[in-house]
Each structure stands twice: as structure tokens, then as C-alpha cells.
Design an enzyme around this catalytic site. Structure first.
Site, mmCIF file in Angstrom:
data_model
loop_
_atom_site.group_PDB
_atom_site.id
_atom_site.type_symbol
_atom_site.label_atom_id
_atom_site.label_comp_id
_atom_site.label_asym_id
_atom_site.label_seq_id
_atom_site.Cartn_x
_atom_site.Cartn_y
_atom_site.Cartn_z
ATOM 1 N N ASP A 369 0.827 -1.211 0.000
ATOM 2 C CA ASP A 369 0.000 0.000 0.000
ATOM 3 C C ASP A 369 0.870 1.274 0.000
ATOM 4 O OD1 ASP A 369 -2.066 1.749 0.295
ATOM 5 O OD2 ASP A 369 -2.801 0.939 2.199
ATOM 6 N N TRP A 479 -4.131 -8.491 -3.676
ATOM 7 C CA TRP A 479 -5.476 -7.883 -3.814
ATOM 8 C C TRP A 479 -6.097 -7.832 -2.424
ATOM 9 C CZ3 TRP A 479 -8.568 -8.104 -8.776
ATOM 10 C CH2 TRP A 479 -9.879 -7.646 -8.604
ATOM 11 N N ASP A 480 -6.300 -6.642 -1.928
ATOM 12 C CA ASP A 480 -6.743 -6.466 -0.547
ATOM 13 C C ASP A 480 -8.216 -6.042 -0.484
ATOM 14 O OD1 ASP A 480 -6.430 -6.329 2.222
ATOM 15 O OD2 ASP A 480 -4.498 -5.313 2.058
ATOM 16 N N ASN A 482 -10.310 -4.100 2.767
ATOM 17 C CA ASN A 482 -10.080 -3.736 4.159
ATOM 18 C C ASN A 482 -11.263 -3.171 4.937
ATOM 19 O OD1 ASN A 482 -7.432 -4.572 4.734
ATOM 20 N ND2 ASN A 482 -6.625 -2.966 3.429
ATOM 21 N N CYS A 528 -6.046 -11.085 -0.004
ATOM 22 C CA CYS A 528 -5.845 -10.554 1.342
ATOM 23 C C CYS A 528 -7.092 -9.776 1.710
ATOM 24 C CB CYS A 528 -4.624 -9.624 1.308
ATOM 25 S SG CYS A 528 -4.296 -8.775 2.851
ATOM 26 N N ASP A 550 -2.768 -10.668 9.498
ATOM 27 C CA ASP A 550 -1.794 -9.602 9.746
ATOM 28 C C ASP A 550 -0.971 -9.906 11.000
ATOM 29 O OD1 ASP A 550 -2.291 -8.012 7.575
ATOM 30 O OD2 ASP A 550 -3.772 -6.749 8.579
HETATM 31 C C1 GLA Z 1 -4.168 -4.819 5.090
HETATM 32 C C2 GLA Z 1 -3.266 -6.001 4.821
HETATM 33 C C3 GLA Z 1 -1.825 -5.631 5.092
HETATM 34 C C4 GLA Z 1 -1.431 -4.424 4.286
HETATM 35 C C5 GLA Z 1 -2.380 -3.281 4.572
HETATM 36 C C6 GLA Z 1 -2.111 -2.110 3.650
HETATM 37 O O1 GLA Z 1 -4.305 -4.579 6.431
HETATM 38 O O2 GLA Z 1 -3.643 -7.113 5.560
HETATM 39 O O3 GLA Z 1 -0.983 -6.733 4.804
HETATM 40 O O4 GLA Z 1 -1.441 -4.760 2.919
HETATM 41 O O5 GLA Z 1 -3.736 -3.673 4.389
HETATM 42 O O6 GLA Z 1 -2.940 -1.053 3.885
#
Ligand code: GLA
Length: 725
Positions: A369, A479-480, A482, A528, A550
Site C-alpha cells: 500500500d 489484492w486487498d 479492508n 488478502c 496480519d
Molecule cells: C491490510 C493487509 C496488510 C497491508 C495493509 C495495507 O491490512 O492485511 O498486509 O497490505 O492492508 O494497507
């Protein structure tokens, strides 16, 4: 033949390597399930159609008459709503008259070799047609005009069956699906424990086990994704089943959206289990001629205990779910910039990482990121997928060239289904986020969810991604995702289709991911979601590996990895060594080695001693890659059962080598540790590569290894490799 139709008895017999399953076409074409369990030769079992109906005011079909049969207590193959089966139903369709009585009866069937895919959805597959046979049973609700296809695919050489359902509107009027589950299993007893995987961010997939009780119990997600809190996995295990022994049924849904898995035990002490799309906030309108496909569910049966259930899932996912170039090809050992730099990096720092990482033998640098828009913290820029040239002058080309010059591949981070209110994309398209009219949508990590149920939105994101990925030499995409989805609504959906949103959203995600993997088949793709918030079989159809959590503390990871391994193989579990944890690098490496290994630290800050440890880990990663990724896992001592230590073993398919890992979570003053190994050939001789000792598989499994003097202090660990002598 793994699938037989016995015309005389009007039964279907479905045989995997470890199970038999019998479906009966009963009077009035009711579909009943007579058996699901260990293999039996018969195609019919008598006395299973009817169960006690006392004292429940159960109702009967007037044609069959008030004899013993009633849908309320019969083992229904696919229990439906409102026609005297009062248990949790797998299907409810509301017709043009407004009633939701749904009553499907057998019409026809088809048996063939191979397995069809599901349009627009991920599913398992056959490598060649001889691997599996498929049965399609057609059933109809004559009043509503709904035709249901029940799909069963039987993999004859392993203990796996898959199931799914298609609902088709053959009438001339609209109807609404209110619930459609992918599987329904009616078992004659309730003598089982319900095993599931619960958790949260930083603590994903903890194992939970409870005995079934009368009434309803279950797990679900309403978060828009499979989520951190419950995984779409359930096992029903005999009360005395353990890792090595006992009857276990395992169920896993190939779906990344809202799911539900419910077990109901009735007054007959029998159990119905259903698993599929969560009916809460779900509905689907079917115009005449339209159909709807449920996601696929994977079912495993074994008498070999919970450990064997896991191994059946693992082999199946490695062979029949994960696909593409990276299925069998060795994946590059990566270092990720996130914990090393967070948002604070530039070209120079990343190239520096690459240079140092190269000395350690690391093969790929992943820029996490922070590389796009004005993204210097998490408050902005999601949706603006163009390079931040203040950090990376000249764009990605000079950076990647320098990284490649060091001999490393290059990977990049995306969060395509998100939009920051503070972004150019949001200012241009203020109605592209998920929201409902008149309500201020909830915010999470300063971001909204992008409405990828819309094709125009997907096209925009895809064009942005395509530009970066096609103009640069990118080997890997993380590819996240969140946040969860609330205020579910799409500006484009009409009121009578609003309930389709959640499912349409996940279909949109699948479409985007499919574009990525088909346009760029060489890119290694890692999924992810705030760690392991979308760790499910559907995502594995696109990305062969998923960031497990994480939380990279090796002791806390033990629980997460033990839980995740219930159904997901080591080849899928992203596991990195990071810097800012209490435990030493040895143990961090030994735990992370049970997964897709990598690093998440500033390599320039390693001490000389740590550098040597890392180099040795890298060497071992290469040497034991195949063993770890494709070997059989045996969970020997679970951290959920033992407060002091955890141990596991990975054995090659040929049983000619294996590794044993032991981690001490808490030291004991006078330990007496004897670890009995599993899964070896009793007749083979194995050499302990640490001590040079040679002994038989029989000795290692029956007498066990005494491990009192190794790794006995808190946080210590050891790995011992054995090869056939
Ligand atoms: C998530 C992912 C992390 C990282 C952050 C970046 O929390 O699990 O590994 O990539 O986003 O913002």
C-alpha cells in the site's frame, strides 16, 4: 462407476473413495436421502424413508395417505419451504400469487463423466473427465413452475463430492427466490460435534467444537464477504473423533460473500445441515426463462478422523481447485514492504530493500500500500490507481528496472473494490460507492466500498489496473479488501431487485478477478482482506495463496495456522517472518515455513547473526518447497489442546521424507515430551538429519521420539528433517 442408478429400486448410489451416498425416488416422486457414510455395497437400505412422527402434529400427503411417511420427519434430499417439512429449508421461492410454498418432486436425471463449471462463479474442476462423474437430478414444483437441478459431482479417487443447485423459472410469470442453499444433508442421528472456525482480525480461524443440541445452531456472515468472524467451513464429527480416528463430515462453501451454515436437530434426534448463501438480505427475482446458480459446496466424508478430513481437503484443493501457472510451479520467495516501511517509501528505499534482500536469496520485492494517488496514509486515494510520482519519480518503470537488475521480480498492491471519499474517483463519481438513498453510509478505515456490482464501475477500475499491469513488468498482485459492507445498495438496482445486491457484488468481484487472471495468466496473485478476512475456497480459484493474518507473531500464528489448516493446504497460507515481534528469528521462520513463506521487514536492519539465520531459512525454503506445499499434514500436538507446545509433521506423498516441527509456547520445569509421529511407512527406515540416527517408521509412530532436550524454553522451536535411509 462412481454413480449408479438402480432402476428397480429407483435409487442413485454415489461412491467416493471413502463414502457412499444413496438418494431414493420415493412415492409421489419425493426425493429422499437414505444414506451418507462409510462405503457400503448396497444400492438401497430399507427402513430409512420414514421416521417416527409421534407428537409433532406431522402432516401427510393425501395421495400417499396418513401412513408413516411425512415430509416433516423424512430424510429429505433437499428440504423445501412450507409443504409440511417444518425444519430449516434449503429452498423457498415466492411465486406470482405471493405464496412461498415450495415443493419439488423428481422429474428426470442425467449421469455423465466430468464436471461442468458454473457460469460467472468459481468452482472446483476436473483435470480430465475420468476423475469424476456428475449426476443432475431435475425436480419441479408443478404449481410455481420452478425447475430445480441438483448437481452432484463424485470424485472417485478421493473422499470428495461437490453439490450445487440451479433454479429455473419455467413459468410465464416472475418469481422470487427467497433462499437457496447449496447443500442439504439429513443425517439420522445427532451424535456429532459441530466444528467451526471463528475469529476476528489478528485472530482468524480459531477452532471451536461443541456438541449438537436440539434446535438450531450455526454460523454465518452478513458482512458482504466471508469475513474474519466465521469461515464457510463446518465439520460434523462423532463425539469421540480426534485427529486420527472417527467419523467426520466436512463441508466448505466455495463462496466469498454472505454465507450461512445451519444445523437443526429435531425431536427424532436427527440432524439437517444446510450450507449456502445467507438468506438474510438476499433475494433473487427470476423472470420467465431465467435461472439462478447457487455456489458450490465441497463435502468430505472419512472414518479417519479430523486429520484425514483435512488431508482430503488439502489434496483436493491442490489438485482440483487451485489453477493456473502457479498451481504447480515454484512460487518466488518474496519480501513485502508493508511492515518494513508502511506508507513511508520511495524508489531509493525500495531499491535498497531489493539490493539487501538479494544478498539473502530473496526472489521478489512486493511494494505494498502507498504507491498511488496521494496515498501517504490510509485516509485517501483508493480508486486513484496511478503512480504517485513524488514517491516514485518517473513512475514504475525505473523502479522495476532497478529491482529486476538486482535479479528480483516485482509485485504490487491493490484494493480494487474500495474508494476513498478523498479521491479523484469519488469527486468524479459521487454515486459509485455502496450506499442507499438518504442514508450517510458507515465508514471503515476512512473508506467506502466501491459498487462493483455495476459493470461501468468495474470497467473503470479494470481499465486503470490494465494500464499499470500492461505497461509494467509486474509479476505479482496482492489484492486487498479492508472493510466490511454496510448500507448495502446500488444506485442502479430497482426496488424489487435490491435484495440481489450482496450476491451481485460478489459476482462483480469474481468478474474483476477473472479479468485479471485471464488477461495476465503469468501474474502470481495473492488474496488478502485485512489479513485473512476472505480466506475461502472461492478466492483460491483466482489466487493460489492468501495472506493468512496480519498477525505474524509466531506463537499466535500457531493457533491461526492450525485452524486454517482444517481445510486449507499449506500451499495457500501466506506466512511471513516479520521484525517487530518478541520471539526469535528461528521460531518465526520455523512457523512461517508451514505456508507460502516470505519476509515482511526492513532487511537492512537485520544483525549479522540474523542474516545467517535468514540465509539458512531461504536455503531450507528451496530444499523443502515441494514437501511443504504438496505433502500431507499431520497435526500432532494442537495449541488448542496443549498449553505448552505445538507440533506438526509434513510427510511427502511417497512417504520417503518428512519434517517435524515443535514449538514451545510455554516452558515446563521437568518436561516429558514424547511425540508419536504419524503417516509414515512402518517398514521404511528414516534418517534423522539432525542426529544421524536411523530408525523405522514403526518405531517413530509407535514408540515416538523423546524431545525433552530440544527447544524446551518458551518461544524456542526446532525442525527435524527425516529422509528414507
Ligand atoms: C491490510 C493487509 C496488510 C497491508 C495493509 C495495507 O491490512 O492485511 O498486509 O497490505 O492492508 O494497507
Amino acid at each position: 462407476m462412481p454413480i449408479i442408478y438402480d432402476e428397480k429400486k429407483r435409487t442413485f448410489k454415489l461412491d467416493t473413495a471413502t463414502s457412499s451416498y444413496i438418494i431414493k425416488i420415493y412415492e409421489e416422486n419425493y426425493l429422499l436421502n437414505l444414506y451418507y457414510g462409510a462405503p457400503i455395497p448396497e444400492t438401497y437400505i430399507s427402513g430409512r424413508e420414514c421416521r417416527q412422527r409421534n407428537a409433532s402434529f406431522s402432516l401427510a400427503n393425501s395421495v400417499i395417505g396418513e401412513r408413516a411417511f411425512t415430509p416433516d420427519t423424512a430424510p429429505m434430499e433437499y428440504g423445501c419451504n412450507g409443504a409440511a417439512d417444518f425444519r430449516i429449508s434449503a429452498l423457498a421461492v415466492r411465486n406470482i400469487n405471493g405464496d412461498s410454498v415450495t415443493d419439488i418432486r423428481y422429474v428426470d436425471h442425467k449421469i455423465y463423466a466430468g464436471k461442468p463449471g458454473i457460469p460467472g462463479q468459481p468452482s472446483s474442476y476436473v483435470n480430465n473427465e475420468s476423475e469424476a462423474d456428475t449426476l443432475e437430478i431435475y425436480a419441479e414444483d408443478a404449481v410455481t413452475g420452478v425447475r430445480v437441478t441438483l448437481y452432484y459431482t463424485v470424485f472417485s479417487s478421493c473422499g470428495v463430492m461437490t453439490r450445487r443447485v440451479r433454479v429455473e423459472n419455467t413459468s410465464s410469470f416472475c418469481c422470487d427466490i427467497e433462499r437457496v442453499f447449496s447443500l442439504c444433508v439429513d443425517l439420522p442421528t445427532m451424535d456429532y460435534d459441530f466444528i467451526s472456525l471463528y475469529g476476528l482480525h489478528y485472530k482468524e480461524r480459531y477452532v471451536e467444537r461443541r456438541p449438537l443440541a436440539h434446535g438450531l445452531q450455526g454460523i454465518e456472515s452478513k458482512r458482504g464477504v466471508s469475513g474474519h468472524c466465521q469461515n464457510p467451513f463446518v465439520a460434523l464429527a462423532e463425539h469421540n473423533a480426534d485427529e486420527r480416528h472417527g467419523t467426520v463430515y466436512g463441508f466448505n462453501l466455495v463462496y466469498s460473500g454472505n454465507f450461512s451454515a445451519l444445523a437443526e436437530c429435531d425431536f427424532n434426534h436427527s440432524t439437517r445441515l444446510i450450507m449456502g448463501i445467507n438468506p438474510v438480505d438476499f433475494g433473487w427475482r427470476l423472470a420467465p426463462g431465467e435461472y439462478f446458480d447457487s455456489p458450490e459446496a465441497v463435502m468430505v466424508f472419512t472414518e479417519g478422523g479430523i486429520g484425514e478430513m483435512s488431508r482430503i481437503f488439502h489434496r483436493f484443493y491442490n489438485t482440483n481447485l487451485i489453477r493456473g501457472r502457479w498451481k504447480n510451479q515454484k512460487r518466488p520467495l518474496l519480501i513485502n514492504s508493508w511492515e518494513a516501511a508502511f506508507f513511508d517509501f520511495d524508489t531509493e528505499k525500495l531499491v535498497d530493500f531489493a539490493k539487501t534482500a538479494k544478498q539473502l536469496g530473496i526472489e521478489m520485492l512486493v511494494m505494498d500500500d502507498g504507491w498511488f494517488g496521494r496515498r501517504n496514509n490510509d485516509t485517501c486515494s483508493l480508486g486513484d490507481w496511478f503512480v504517485n510520482e513524488e514517491k516514485l519519480p518517473g513512475g514504475l518503470v525505473p523502479l522495476i528496472e532497478q529491482v529486476n537488475k538486482e535479479g528480483l521480480k516485482f509485485g504490487i498492491w491493490y484494493e480494487p473494490e474500495m474508494i476513498s471519499p478523498d479521491s479523484e474517483l469519488f469527486r468524479k463519481h459521487p454515486d459509485w460507492h455502496v450506499h442507499v438513498a438518504g442514508r450517510e453510509p458507515m465508514i471503515g478505515r476512512h473508506q467506502y466500498v466501491l459498487d462493483v456490482s455495476r459493470e461501468d464501475v468495474r470497467d473503470n477500475i479494470w481499465q486503470q489496473m490494465y494500464k499499470v499491469l500492461s505497461e509494467n513488468k509486474i509479476d505479482y498482485v496482492k489484492w486487498d479488501f479492508n472493510r466490511n459492507i454496510s448500507d448495502a445498495g446500488s444506485a442502479l438496482l430497482p426496488a424489487d431487485r435490491k435484495k440481489e445486491f450482496f450476491h451481485r457484488f460478489i459476482l462483480g468481484t469474481y468478474d474483476l478477478m477473472n479479468r485479471l487472471v485471464t488477461t495476465f495468466p503469468d501474474i502470481l496473485f495473492e488474496n488478502c482482506s485485512g489479513g485473512g478476512g476472505r480466506f475461502d475456497p472461492a478466492m483460491l480459484c483466482y489466487s493460489p495463496q492468501i495472506w493468512t493474518s496480519d498477525n505474524t507473531d509466531p506463537i499466535e500464528r500457531l493457533y491461526i495456522q492450525f485452524g486454517t489448516s482444517m481445510c486449507y493446504p499449506a500451499s495457500t497460507m501466506g506466512a511471513h517472518v516479520s521484525a517487530n515481534r518478541r520471539t526469535g528469528y528461528e521460531t518465526k521462520g520455523n512457523v512461517a515455513m508451514w505456508g507460502t513463506f516470505g519476509y515482511e521487514l526492513d532487511p537492512r536492519k537485520l544483525t549479522e547473526q540474523e542474516v545467517e539465520i535468514v540465509k539458512e531459512q531461504v536455503r531450507r525454503y528451496h530444499e523443502y518447497y515441494d514437501l511443504i506445499h504438496y505433502g500431507d499434514l499431520y497435526r500432532l500436538i494442537s495449541p488448542f489442546d496443549n498449553p505448552y507446545r505445538a507440533a506438526w509433521q509434513i510427510v511427502s506423498q511417497e512417504k520417503d521424507c518428512f519434517m517435524l516441527t515443535l514449538v514451545t509456547m510455554r516452558s515446563e520445569l521437568y518436561p516429558n515430551i514424547i511425540v508419536k509421529l504419524q503417516g509414515l511407512d512402518p517398514k521404511k527406515q528414516y534418517r534423522n538429519e539432525t542426529t544421524g540416527d536411523i530408525c523405522s517408521g514403526a518405531l517413530l509412530m509407535n514408540a515416538g521420539l523423546v524431545l525433552n532436550n530440544v527447544a524446551s524454553r518458551t518461544g524456542e522451536s526446532c525442525v527435524i528433517y527425516f529422509t528414507e535411509a
